[in-house]
Write a protein that holds these residues in place. Structure first.
Motif, mmCIF file in Angstrom:
data_model
loop_
_atom_site.group_PDB
_atom_site.id
_atom_site.type_symbol
_atom_site.label_atom_id
_atom_site.label_comp_id
_atom_site.label_asym_id
_atom_site.label_seq_id
_atom_site.Cartn_x
_atom_site.Cartn_y
_atom_site.Cartn_z
ATOM 1 N N LEU A 176 0.124 -3.694 -10.853
ATOM 2 C CA LEU A 176 -0.689 -2.797 -10.034
ATOM 3 C C LEU A 176 -2.069 -3.389 -9.797
ATOM 4 N N GLU A 177 -2.509 -3.310 -8.565
ATOM 5 C CA GLU A 177 -3.877 -3.664 -8.215
ATOM 6 C C GLU A 177 -4.765 -2.429 -8.412
ATOM 7 N N PRO A 178 -6.090 -2.581 -8.318
ATOM 8 C CA PRO A 178 -6.990 -1.491 -8.714
ATOM 9 C C PRO A 178 -6.738 -0.147 -8.045
ATOM 10 N N GLY A 179 -6.467 -0.146 -6.734
ATOM 11 C CA GLY A 179 -6.303 1.111 -6.019
ATOM 12 C C GLY A 179 -4.890 1.638 -6.004
ATOM 13 N N GLY A 180 -4.055 1.165 -6.913
ATOM 14 C CA GLY A 180 -2.668 1.620 -6.954
ATOM 15 C C GLY A 180 -1.738 0.790 -6.093
ATOM 16 N N GLN A 181 -2.246 -0.295 -5.491
ATOM 17 C CA GLN A 181 -1.377 -1.179 -4.719
ATOM 18 C C GLN A 181 -0.285 -1.726 -5.644
ATOM 19 N N LEU A 229 0.847 -1.186 0.000
ATOM 20 C CA LEU A 229 0.000 0.000 0.000
ATOM 21 C C LEU A 229 0.888 1.243 0.000
ATOM 22 N N PRO A 230 0.879 2.046 -1.061
ATOM 23 C CA PRO A 230 1.655 3.282 -1.065
ATOM 24 C C PRO A 230 0.925 4.375 -0.275
ATOM 25 N N VAL A 231 1.632 5.024 0.656
ATOM 26 C CA VAL A 231 1.024 6.091 1.466
ATOM 27 C C VAL A 231 1.961 7.283 1.534
ATOM 28 N N ARG A 278 5.938 6.156 0.987
ATOM 29 C CA ARG A 278 6.577 4.893 1.349
ATOM 30 C C ARG A 278 5.585 3.753 1.109
ATOM 31 N N LEU A 279 6.081 2.534 1.165
ATOM 32 C CA LEU A 279 5.238 1.352 1.045
ATOM 33 C C LEU A 279 4.903 0.820 2.428
ATOM 34 N N VAL A 280 3.632 0.463 2.620
ATOM 35 C CA VAL A 280 3.171 -0.121 3.879
ATOM 36 C C VAL A 280 2.671 -1.532 3.599
ATOM 37 N N GLU A 281 3.059 -2.479 4.451
ATOM 38 C CA GLU A 281 2.588 -3.858 4.312
ATOM 39 C C GLU A 281 1.527 -4.125 5.374
ATOM 40 N N TYR A 282 0.301 -3.728 5.063
ATOM 41 C CA TYR A 282 -0.868 -4.026 5.883
ATOM 42 C C TYR A 282 -1.920 -4.678 4.992
ATOM 43 N N GLY A 283 -2.896 -5.316 5.607
ATOM 44 C CA GLY A 283 -3.986 -5.907 4.840
ATOM 45 C C GLY A 283 -4.972 -4.884 4.322
ATOM 46 N N TYR A 284 -4.893 -3.640 4.818
ATOM 47 C CA TYR A 284 -5.831 -2.602 4.373
ATOM 48 C C TYR A 284 -5.220 -1.233 4.612
ATOM 49 N N GLN A 285 -5.614 -0.287 3.762
ATOM 50 C CA GLN A 285 -5.109 1.082 3.885
ATOM 51 C C GLN A 285 -5.327 1.599 5.312
ATOM 52 N N PRO A 286 -4.322 2.232 5.916
ATOM 53 C CA PRO A 286 -4.454 2.668 7.305
ATOM 54 C C PRO A 286 -5.366 3.868 7.528
ATOM 55 N N LYS A 287 -5.553 4.688 6.504
ATOM 56 C CA LYS A 287 -6.299 5.928 6.743
ATOM 57 C C LYS A 287 -7.383 6.213 5.718
ATOM 58 N N GLY A 310 -8.689 -0.788 -1.393
ATOM 59 C CA GLY A 310 -8.005 -0.562 -0.126
ATOM 60 C C GLY A 310 -7.253 -1.737 0.457
ATOM 61 N N SER A 311 -7.412 -2.945 -0.090
ATOM 62 C CA SER A 311 -6.824 -4.121 0.547
ATOM 63 C C SER A 311 -5.527 -4.547 -0.120
ATOM 64 N N ALA A 312 -4.745 -5.349 0.592
ATOM 65 C CA ALA A 312 -3.481 -5.870 0.064
ATOM 66 C C ALA A 312 -3.210 -7.237 0.681
ATOM 67 N N SER A 313 -2.613 -8.127 -0.100
ATOM 68 C CA SER A 313 -2.481 -9.518 0.338
ATOM 69 C C SER A 313 -1.079 -10.056 0.118
ATOM 70 N N THR A 314 -0.859 -11.239 0.694
ATOM 71 C CA THR A 314 0.299 -12.073 0.385
ATOM 72 C C THR A 314 -0.235 -13.403 -0.129
ATOM 73 N N GLN A 315 0.305 -13.887 -1.219
ATOM 74 C CA GLN A 315 -0.122 -15.167 -1.794
ATOM 75 C C GLN A 315 1.105 -16.036 -2.039
#
Length: 423
Positions: A99-104, A46-48, A139-148, A182-187
């Motif tokens: 790129l994922e839909p929300g710019g992930q 997630l880019p923030v 920066r890049l954030v590794e969370y399952g969902y956007q923080p804000k 808003g979401s991000a995963s690991t596969q």
């Protein structure tokens, strides 16, 4: 080949036998030699913005498009992917950036043959992209969902696929826009060695996936607030679209085969059809070669012949089951993880699926499991968290039985700005 068992819904939809045969042959080509096992790992980021932790979208000033163009020299020109005049993909040996839909920003690494290889390839990616992002104030954030940032405030990147998905998922379910934007995963992807091996691994992966998701959860925030859901992303996928998510229909029936998987995929109404590599449509305007088609399935849309590999991959990619069958097996829906945790997850997957003794133990343990049992296990974890007892056992049992080892729970988010909780 046996005659696939059709559900009532399948009986109402025409299924092209040539298409079924195409998919089965595609799966057969994925059969690997047990002596050359490997992994594929995908981590979405997630880019923030550094200033306020807000999401960075593709078209923002100094946004994701700028990042992609700045890191472009590190990748092979022959592996660039452009759409509608915009750079949306990069690649070189061993790694792809998409790129994922929300710019992930998704990093796909593989084929690797040990979890330790993951970090070396991944660290090179970060050494290249982190200075560019820092220079742009992000920066890049590794969370399952956007923080804000709320999903509704995130714009979709320029891929035609995502425009169609937005239109489709915006009409159904509860969390379509949230998942996309808003979401991000690991596969983690693994090999299979026969049809039976693929089905057994799909069953085991489906059964233990939500348990591993608990140990590797990493979604401290949802829509700008503290996340109160024990497994937020699992919950999102559970109610997203029953046509194409969750447990593969019929998977735990002893008669289940690749034909059944193919019939299920081909009979499901498509979110949209990609005909860009369908020769019979070459005379159509571009807008008609990638078009929304909510009510027709693949057998109604594609020509009466065997499907080519591009068409097959497109059809398979519009399904998001907990374990997705391609010409490998894709274990899905774990939260985005820092590389150290992703490496440990990959090691855990390797130990459980590639160690024959351990895998046979899992196959035996879950013998007789029903689809309803998996759905119940997922629901109880989503509802009760740490006190849940999936399949009747608490997490202390599963920690030992699956040899989970040391894992780190959700990052509390102390490094984020206080205003992350202010709407």
């Amino acid at each position: 080949m046996h005659t696939p068992r059709l559900t009532y819904a399948h009986m109402l939809a025409p299924i092209n036998a040539k298409h079924v045969e195409s998919l089965v042959e595609f799966f057969e080509r994925g059969i690997n030699d047990p002596s050359s096992t490997g992994f594929g790992v995908e981590i979405e980021h997630l880019p923030v913005r550094n200033a306020n932790d807000a999401a960075v979208s593709y078209f923002d000033r100094n946004g994701v498009e700028m990042v992609m163009n700045r890191i472009r020299p590190f990748y092979d020109k022959s592996k660039e992917y452009w759409e509608n005049g915009h750079l949306v993909g990069l690649g070189r040996e061993g790694i792809g950036i998409s790129l994922e839909p929300g710019g992930q920003i998704e990093v796909s690494i593989g084929i690797i043959h040990s979890p330790q290889e993951l970090r070396a390839i991944y660290n090179r990616f970060r050494k290249e992209i982190d200075p560019v992002m820092a220079d742009l104030g992000m920066r890049l954030v590794e969370y399952g969902y956007q923080p804000k940032t709320l999903a509704a405030d995130i714009t979709v990147n320029p891929k035609n696929r995502y425009k169609a998905m937005t239109e489709y998922l915006g009409r159904i379910g509860q969390f379509g826009p949230c998942m996309m934007r808003g979401s991000a995963s690991t596969q983690v992807s693994i090999d299979y060695f026969s049809e039976r091996d693929a089905i057994e691994k799909s069953r085991v992966g489906t059964a233990i996936g939500p348990i591993l998701a608990w140990y590797y959860r990493n979604t401290p925030f949802f829509e700008g607030s503290r996340n109160e859901w024990p497994l937020m992303r699992q919950r999102m996928w559970a109610v997203l679209d029953v046509n194409r998510t969750g447990v593969t229909p019929g998977l735990f029936d002893e008669r289940f085969s690749w034909e059944d998987y193919a019939v299920n995929v081909l009979s499901t109404p498509m979110m949209f059809a990609d005909l860009t590599h369908t020769p019979e449509t070459s005379g159509l305007p571009e807008s008609r070669r990638e078009f929304v088609e909510f009510h027709r399935n693949a057998s109604e849309i594609y020509p009466d012949r065997k499907l080519n590999d591009y068409e097959i991959n497109h059809v398979l990619s519009t399904h998001f089951n907990d374990v997705r069958l391609k010409n490998f097996l894709e274990l899905r829906h774990w939260d985005s993880l820092p590389v150290e945790r992703a490496e440990r997850l990959t090691a855990t997957v390797g130990e459980l699926f590639y160690d024959r003794e351990k895998f046979d133990k899992l196959v035996d343990y879950f013998s007789g499991l029903r689809e309803e049992d998996v759905i119940e296990a997922k629901a109880t974890i989503q509802s009760h968290g740490a006190t849940a007892k999936p399949y009747g056992e608490d997490f202390a049992f599963w920690h030992d039985f699956l040899n989970i080892g040391d894992t780190r729970e959700d990052v509390p988010g102390d490094a984020l700005h206080p205003e992350v909780f202010q709407r």
